[in-house]
Design an enzyme around this catalytic site. Structure first.
Site, mmCIF file in Angstrom:
data_model
loop_
_atom_site.group_PDB
_atom_site.id
_atom_site.type_symbol
_atom_site.label_atom_id
_atom_site.label_comp_id
_atom_site.label_asym_id
_atom_site.label_seq_id
_atom_site.Cartn_x
_atom_site.Cartn_y
_atom_site.Cartn_z
ATOM 1 C CD GLU A 262 -4.796 9.417 1.759
ATOM 2 O OE1 GLU A 262 -5.350 9.274 0.654
ATOM 3 O OE2 GLU A 262 -4.385 8.457 2.435
ATOM 4 C CE LYS B 218 0.364 5.503 -1.877
ATOM 5 N NZ LYS B 218 -0.646 4.842 -2.633
ATOM 6 C CG HIS C 79 -5.342 -2.833 0.812
ATOM 7 N ND1 HIS C 79 -4.679 -2.826 -0.390
ATOM 8 C CD2 HIS C 79 -4.915 -1.733 1.486
ATOM 9 C CE1 HIS C 79 -3.879 -1.765 -0.435
ATOM 10 N NE2 HIS C 79 -3.998 -1.094 0.686
ATOM 11 C CB SER D 8 -0.945 -0.072 1.202
ATOM 12 O OG SER D 8 -2.111 0.633 0.916
ATOM 13 C CD1 TRP E 150 -7.720 4.398 -2.182
ATOM 14 C CD2 TRP E 150 -9.076 5.826 -3.243
ATOM 15 N NE1 TRP E 150 -7.406 5.666 -1.766
ATOM 16 C CE2 TRP E 150 -8.227 6.566 -2.397
ATOM 17 C CE3 TRP E 150 -10.019 6.523 -4.027
ATOM 18 C CZ2 TRP E 150 -8.275 7.953 -2.296
ATOM 19 C CZ3 TRP E 150 -10.068 7.909 -3.927
ATOM 20 C CH2 TRP E 150 -9.213 8.606 -3.073
ATOM 21 C CD GLN F 176 -4.607 7.945 -3.198
ATOM 22 O OE1 GLN F 176 -4.180 6.798 -3.192
ATOM 23 N NE2 GLN F 176 -4.497 8.759 -2.175
HETATM 24 C C1 MCU Z 1 -2.753 2.286 -1.496
HETATM 25 O O1 MCU Z 1 -2.109 3.088 -0.524
HETATM 26 C C2 MCU Z 1 -2.800 3.970 0.324
HETATM 27 C C3 MCU Z 1 -3.678 4.929 -0.433
HETATM 28 O O2 MCU Z 1 -2.873 5.675 -1.331
HETATM 29 C C4 MCU Z 1 -4.395 5.860 0.517
HETATM 30 O O3 MCU Z 1 -5.295 6.700 -0.166
HETATM 31 C C5 MCU Z 1 -5.145 5.095 1.569
HETATM 32 O O4 MCU Z 1 -5.611 5.995 2.507
HETATM 33 O O5 MCU Z 1 -4.248 4.232 2.219
HETATM 34 C C6 MCU Z 1 -3.631 3.265 1.415
HETATM 35 C C7 MCU Z 1 -2.807 2.466 2.385
HETATM 36 O O6 MCU Z 1 -1.653 2.745 2.605
HETATM 37 O O7 MCU Z 1 -3.470 1.533 3.083
HETATM 38 C C8 MCU Z 1 -2.790 0.839 4.090
#
Ligand code: MCU
Length: 402
Positions: free
Chosen positions: A266, A216, A346, A212, A310, A258
């Site tokens: 954010e 990145k 996720h 997530s 998303w 997103q």
């Molecule tokens: C997929 O990574 C992120 C996402 O970019 C955000 O918008 C969301 O709030 O959180 C995701 C994440 O890191 O989930 C653990």
């Protein structure tokens, strides 16, 4: 005979094709006149001339790296004068306490490591660096290190800007985003392992992963730290293995994904400067296929999850399809994989993907002779009705770089 003629021909050609010498490789951090609604061609230099050789491409990578730092990542500081590791092992676990910085200003952080059972291979254990914790299975024979990336650069919300150990060292006004702070931390971990032979890590066999937001970050680390042999971003979504232009297209097609305009509100994964471009992303002279292209010729496999709109599923597939052309051009398509499925939560790695993941570990970390990573590039194609049309976004022919 035919093979010999072909290699002679390739040699003759390569001596005639003008290559870019290190001195000529100009690496500005912005290209003010750039505008392209399609994905920018990774095989064109900033001045529009063609990348023809592998040597040219290393210059092109430097150009893309400089642009990515200039527009969205902020600048990544080099190794500081002080890097002082203290390694303490206790059975199968260890702590690598790292003090780093400048004579008059230092920070310390202490990643924890876990070692496999048994005798280490002659060149040491391969190592997987995991951002914040492990969310993929790890085969036997690989050591792991947990990096508390959020302590290096906080990532709670806007209030995290300039907060964390990295910013204690470089100042809260440093242009680096939290993700760049993490890359810097990974580099100091690798410096420390280089200085600590008794840790017994094979420095040519280091992988990085995260899921997530940390996915990145894992992609950024693989892109900017050349000592990483294998990069494994998991469900990184927007700002990771997706492209800004494609995520916007998905959003404009009616999906709730997103995109750049939201991500900068954010969190602090990108530099303050990126705010200036999120409303007009066609001016970006790169996209995230260019970020993935920095990993080449080293290995990259990313995993995505179509159950979450998303995460921008079309964007992930399209962006990595574009990045794949770089690995093809270098003659190493098997060094780049992409696996996109659904039916799991996720960051919950489904067992059905173990074979693909382990193939990459086997080939690039464990040196298993029979391992193959050919054709690991799959999607279930569930893009919420939005259609991927390669020619709409990719307007280049993939060259065969000499
Ligand atoms: C997929 O990574 C992120 C996402 O970019 C955000 O918008 C969301 O709030 O959180 C995701 C994440 O890191 O989930 C653990």
């Amino acid at each position: 005979m035919a093979g010999r003629i072909a290699s002679l021909l390739a040699f003759a050609l390569s001596t005639f094709v003008a290559t870019v010498s290190a001195a000529e490789c100009s690496t500005p951090t912005s290209l003010p006149k750039f505008n392209n609604t399609k994905l920018p061609n990774p095989f064109l230099f900033n001045d529009g001339t063609h990348v023809r050789t592998k040597e040219d491409f290393t210059c092109r990578q430097k150009q893309m790296a400089a642009l990515i730092q200039g527009y969205e990542a902020g600048s990544l500081p080099p190794r500081p004068p002080v890097v002082e590791p203290a390694f303490t092992r206790n059975g199968s676990t260890a702590v690598l306490n790292i003090t780093t910085g400048f004579e008059d200003n230092k920070i310390s952080f202490a990643p924890t490591m876990t070692f496999p059972e048994g005798t280490a291979p002659e060149r040491g254990w391969p190592l997987l660096i995991a951002y914040s914790g492990l969310s993929i299975p790890v085969p036997d024979g690989i050591a792991t290190l947990i990096f508390d990336n959020s302590a290096m650069g906080e990532q709670n919300d806007q209030s995290s800007r300039g907060v964390g150990l990295f910013f204690d060292l470089f100042g809260s006004n440093a242009t680096a985003s939290s993700m760049s702070a993490w890359v810097w931390g990974v580099s100091r971990i690798i410096d420390s392992l280089e200085l600590t032979p008794k840790a017994g890590i094979n420095l040519d066999k280091i992988a990085v992963t995260g899921c997530s937001r940390d996915g990145k970050g894992a992609l950024m680390a693989g892109a900017f730290e050349p000592r990483i042999a294998l990069t494994i971003p998991q469900e990184s979504g927007s700002g990771g293995d997706t492209c800004w232009r494609l995520s916007k297209f998905e959003q404009d097609s009616g999906d709730v994904v997103q995109q750049a305009t939201e991500i900068v509100m954010e969190n602090v994964w990108f530099s303050v400067n990126f705010d200036n471009f999120v409303n007009d992303i066609s001016v970006l002279p790169y996209d995230h296929h260019s970020l993935a292209a920095l990993v080449a010729p080293r290995a990259l496999i990313s995993f995505e999850n179509t159950d979450f709109e998303w995460l921008s599923p079309l964007s992930g597939f399209g962006c990595m399809t574009a990045a794949h052309t770089v690995f093809e051009a270098l003659g190493i398509p098997d060094n780049h994989g992409f696996v996109q499925a659904g039916n799991h939560s996720h960051c919950d790695f489904p067992e059905s993907q173990n074979a693909d993941l382990f193939a990459f570990f086997d080939k690039f970390l464990l040196d298993e002779k029979n391992a193959t990573t050919a054709n690991i590039f799959t999607t279930n194609g569930l893009f919420n009705g939005t259609v991927w049309n390669a020619s709409q976004w990719i307007d280049w022919e993939t060259p065969r770089l000499l």
